[in-house]
Scaffold this motif. Sequence first.
Motif, PDB file in Angstrom:
ATOM      1  N   ARG A 139       0.816  -1.206   0.000  1.00 23.54           N
ATOM      2  CA  ARG A 139       0.000   0.000   0.000  1.00 23.54           C
ATOM      3  C   ARG A 139       0.854   1.263   0.000  1.00 23.54           C
ATOM      4  O   ARG A 139       1.992   1.257   0.473  1.00 23.54           O
ATOM      5  CB  ARG A 139      -0.874   0.054   1.259  1.00 23.54           C
ATOM      6  CG  ARG A 139      -2.054  -0.876   1.277  1.00 23.54           C
ATOM      7  CD  ARG A 139      -2.688  -0.831   2.650  1.00 23.54           C
ATOM      8  NE  ARG A 139      -4.006  -1.423   2.675  1.00 23.54           N
ATOM      9  CZ  ARG A 139      -4.674  -1.702   3.787  1.00 23.54           C
ATOM     10  NH1 ARG A 139      -4.135  -1.443   4.957  1.00 23.54           N
ATOM     11  NH2 ARG A 139      -5.880  -2.232   3.737  1.00 23.54           N
ATOM     12  N   TYR A 140       0.215   2.337  -0.479  1.00 23.84           N
ATOM     13  CA  TYR A 140       0.829   3.661  -0.343  1.00 23.84           C
ATOM     14  C   TYR A 140       0.135   4.398   0.787  1.00 23.84           C
ATOM     15  O   TYR A 140      -1.091   4.452   0.850  1.00 23.84           O
ATOM     16  CB  TYR A 140       0.678   4.476  -1.632  1.00 23.84           C
ATOM     17  CG  TYR A 140       1.319   5.849  -1.540  1.00 23.84           C
ATOM     18  CD1 TYR A 140       2.687   5.988  -1.628  1.00 23.84           C
ATOM     19  CD2 TYR A 140       0.537   6.985  -1.324  1.00 23.84           C
ATOM     20  CE1 TYR A 140       3.292   7.240  -1.525  1.00 23.84           C
ATOM     21  CE2 TYR A 140       1.123   8.241  -1.213  1.00 23.84           C
ATOM     22  CZ  TYR A 140       2.506   8.359  -1.316  1.00 23.84           C
ATOM     23  OH  TYR A 140       3.100   9.592  -1.213  1.00 23.84           O
ATOM     24  N   ARG A 141       0.936   4.972   1.682  1.00 27.20           N
ATOM     25  CA  ARG A 141       0.405   5.778   2.782  1.00 27.20           C
ATOM     26  C   ARG A 141       0.918   7.203   2.608  1.00 27.20           C
ATOM     27  O   ARG A 141       2.139   7.442   2.579  1.00 27.20           O
ATOM     28  CB  ARG A 141       0.850   5.211   4.133  1.00 27.20           C
ATOM     29  CG  ARG A 141       0.206   3.869   4.481  1.00 27.20           C
ATOM     30  CD  ARG A 141      -1.283   3.970   4.607  1.00 27.20           C
ATOM     31  NE  ARG A 141      -1.887   2.745   5.123  1.00 27.20           N
ATOM     32  CZ  ARG A 141      -3.190   2.580   5.313  1.00 27.20           C
ATOM     33  NH1 ARG A 141      -4.032   3.584   5.014  1.00 27.20           N
ATOM     34  NH2 ARG A 141      -3.671   1.450   5.779  1.00 27.20           N
ATOM     35  N   PHE A 142      -0.028   8.145   2.486  1.00 24.78           N
ATOM     36  CA  PHE A 142       0.376   9.511   2.166  1.00 24.78           C
ATOM     37  C   PHE A 142       1.004  10.246   3.339  1.00 24.78           C
ATOM     38  O   PHE A 142       1.767  11.201   3.147  1.00 24.78           O
ATOM     39  CB  PHE A 142      -0.815  10.311   1.624  1.00 24.78           C
ATOM     40  CG  PHE A 142      -1.764  10.810   2.663  1.00 24.78           C
ATOM     41  CD1 PHE A 142      -1.587  12.060   3.248  1.00 24.78           C
ATOM     42  CD2 PHE A 142      -2.831  10.027   3.079  1.00 24.78           C
ATOM     43  CE1 PHE A 142      -2.467  12.523   4.216  1.00 24.78           C
ATOM     44  CE2 PHE A 142      -3.713  10.483   4.047  1.00 24.78           C
ATOM     45  CZ  PHE A 142      -3.530  11.740   4.615  1.00 24.78           C
ATOM     46  N   VAL A 143       0.689   9.836   4.570  1.00 30.59           N
ATOM     47  CA  VAL A 143       1.269  10.540   5.722  1.00 30.59           C
ATOM     48  C   VAL A 143       2.794  10.383   5.746  1.00 30.59           C
ATOM     49  O   VAL A 143       3.526  11.378   5.788  1.00 30.59           O
ATOM     50  CB  VAL A 143       0.622  10.077   7.039  1.00 30.59           C
ATOM     51  CG1 VAL A 143       1.304  10.731   8.229  1.00 30.59           C
ATOM     52  CG2 VAL A 143      -0.870  10.401   7.042  1.00 30.59           C
ATOM     53  N   PRO A 144       3.333   9.147   5.698  1.00 36.56           N
ATOM     54  CA  PRO A 144       4.797   9.022   5.604  1.00 36.56           C
ATOM     55  C   PRO A 144       5.305   9.155   4.169  1.00 36.56           C
ATOM     56  O   PRO A 144       6.504   9.145   3.939  1.00 36.56           O
ATOM     57  CB  PRO A 144       5.066   7.618   6.138  1.00 36.56           C
ATOM     58  CG  PRO A 144       3.832   6.861   5.799  1.00 36.56           C
ATOM     59  CD  PRO A 144       2.691   7.839   5.919  1.00 36.56           C
ATOM     60  N   ARG A 145       4.357   9.210   3.185  1.00 35.12           N
ATOM     61  CA  ARG A 145       4.694   9.359   1.771  1.00 35.12           C
ATOM     62  C   ARG A 145       5.573   8.214   1.270  1.00 35.12           C
ATOM     63  O   ARG A 145       6.622   8.421   0.665  1.00 35.12           O
ATOM     64  CB  ARG A 145       5.372  10.705   1.514  1.00 35.12           C
ATOM     65  CG  ARG A 145       4.518  11.896   1.897  1.00 35.12           C
ATOM     66  CD  ARG A 145       5.182  13.208   1.591  1.00 35.12           C
ATOM     67  NE  ARG A 145       4.340  14.323   2.012  1.00 35.12           N
ATOM     68  CZ  ARG A 145       4.652  15.613   1.853  1.00 35.12           C
ATOM     69  NH1 ARG A 145       5.806  15.943   1.279  1.00 35.12           N
ATOM     70  NH2 ARG A 145       3.844  16.560   2.270  1.00 35.12           N
ATOM     71  N   GLU A 150       1.582  -4.127   4.586  1.00 36.00           N
ATOM     72  CA  GLU A 150       0.757  -4.068   5.795  1.00 36.00           C
ATOM     73  C   GLU A 150      -0.128  -5.301   5.872  1.00 36.00           C
ATOM     74  O   GLU A 150      -0.463  -5.916   4.859  1.00 36.00           O
ATOM     75  CB  GLU A 150      -0.151  -2.838   5.785  1.00 36.00           C
ATOM     76  CG  GLU A 150       0.544  -1.511   5.885  1.00 36.00           C
ATOM     77  CD  GLU A 150      -0.463  -0.369   5.951  1.00 36.00           C
ATOM     78  OE1 GLU A 150      -1.642  -0.629   6.269  1.00 36.00           O
ATOM     79  OE2 GLU A 150      -0.070   0.772   5.672  1.00 36.00           O
ATOM     80  N   LEU A 151      -0.556  -5.608   7.096  1.00 30.37           N
ATOM     81  CA  LEU A 151      -1.602  -6.606   7.297  1.00 30.37           C
ATOM     82  C   LEU A 151      -2.959  -5.943   7.127  1.00 30.37           C
ATOM     83  O   LEU A 151      -3.113  -4.747   7.394  1.00 30.37           O
ATOM     84  CB  LEU A 151      -1.503  -7.210   8.696  1.00 30.37           C
ATOM     85  CG  LEU A 151      -0.251  -8.020   8.998  1.00 30.37           C
ATOM     86  CD1 LEU A 151      -0.230  -8.418  10.461  1.00 30.37           C
ATOM     87  CD2 LEU A 151      -0.159  -9.247   8.107  1.00 30.37           C
ATOM     88  N   PRO A 152      -3.969  -6.681   6.702  1.00 31.53           N
ATOM     89  CA  PRO A 152      -5.312  -6.099   6.605  1.00 31.53           C
ATOM     90  C   PRO A 152      -5.874  -5.782   7.984  1.00 31.53           C
ATOM     91  O   PRO A 152      -5.576  -6.459   8.966  1.00 31.53           O
ATOM     92  CB  PRO A 152      -6.125  -7.195   5.911  1.00 31.53           C
ATOM     93  CG  PRO A 152      -5.376  -8.454   6.159  1.00 31.53           C
ATOM     94  CD  PRO A 152      -3.930  -8.075   6.239  1.00 31.53           C
TER      95      PRO A 152
END
Length: 255
Positions: A139-145, A150-152
């Motif tokens: 996944r892409y997480r915008f907070v840490p960019r 990840e686990l679901p």
Amino acid sequence: MGEVADGVERAIRDHIASGEWQPGKRLPPERSLAQDLGAGRTTVRQVLGKLVADGTLRVTHGSGYYVADDYERLVEDRKLESWKIHGERTLYDNKWVRLGLAEVEPPDMEPFEHHVVHLQRVSIAAVIDDKNRVLMLWRYRFVPRRWGWELPGGIVDQGEDPKQTALREVEEETGWRPNSLDHVVTYEPMVGMVDSPHEIFVGRGATRVGDPTDVEESGQVAWIPLTDVHRLLKKGDLMGSGTLVALLHVLAFGQ
């Protein structure tokens, strides 16, 4: 309690002091102790209660008496005082996050205000297949960019059982339905300021039921060998405390 009780207490303490009964060791059942030490079960029970009270032993209901670890005795010896909480007012609130300002008073200190971030309860699941692979999402997480594995998991709805949340989130995010899930631990990811209980579940086996239905939360779905977890950890490719806690629990204790 009398000479017999004193003898029982000395015998138990001698077993511990000599190292024969190490910290964490489960004591023999009351009946066996009574026979070995030549005392009645009532006397033995009274002595055990006294040793629990002074921190020498700990008791687990339904399991028995155990020799207390050194750190447990340390805590028992130091009668620590909790902080006083005089109240909390809300600074900001919506359905995702509530920011509060609490007035707290540690022992022997003046009261002061402390921010508290209240988030939702979440459930996270590590599903392992018969090839010792774990079901994960890229996944892409915008907070840490950044991208990462990840686990679901997701937020526990109001009134929902956390286990049902974990089952639902796995299916929605991956398209796989777990055969079963067991709760292994509840923890707080940032206990000094953030209130957000994380429920960790681990299970074996899953059935493919279709494509992910949660498009926003879904990512690249893959079964990752548990033997690769350490490498991914060193690379920094594992994101989120829930993922780390669940995978480290699996590696340490299995399932």
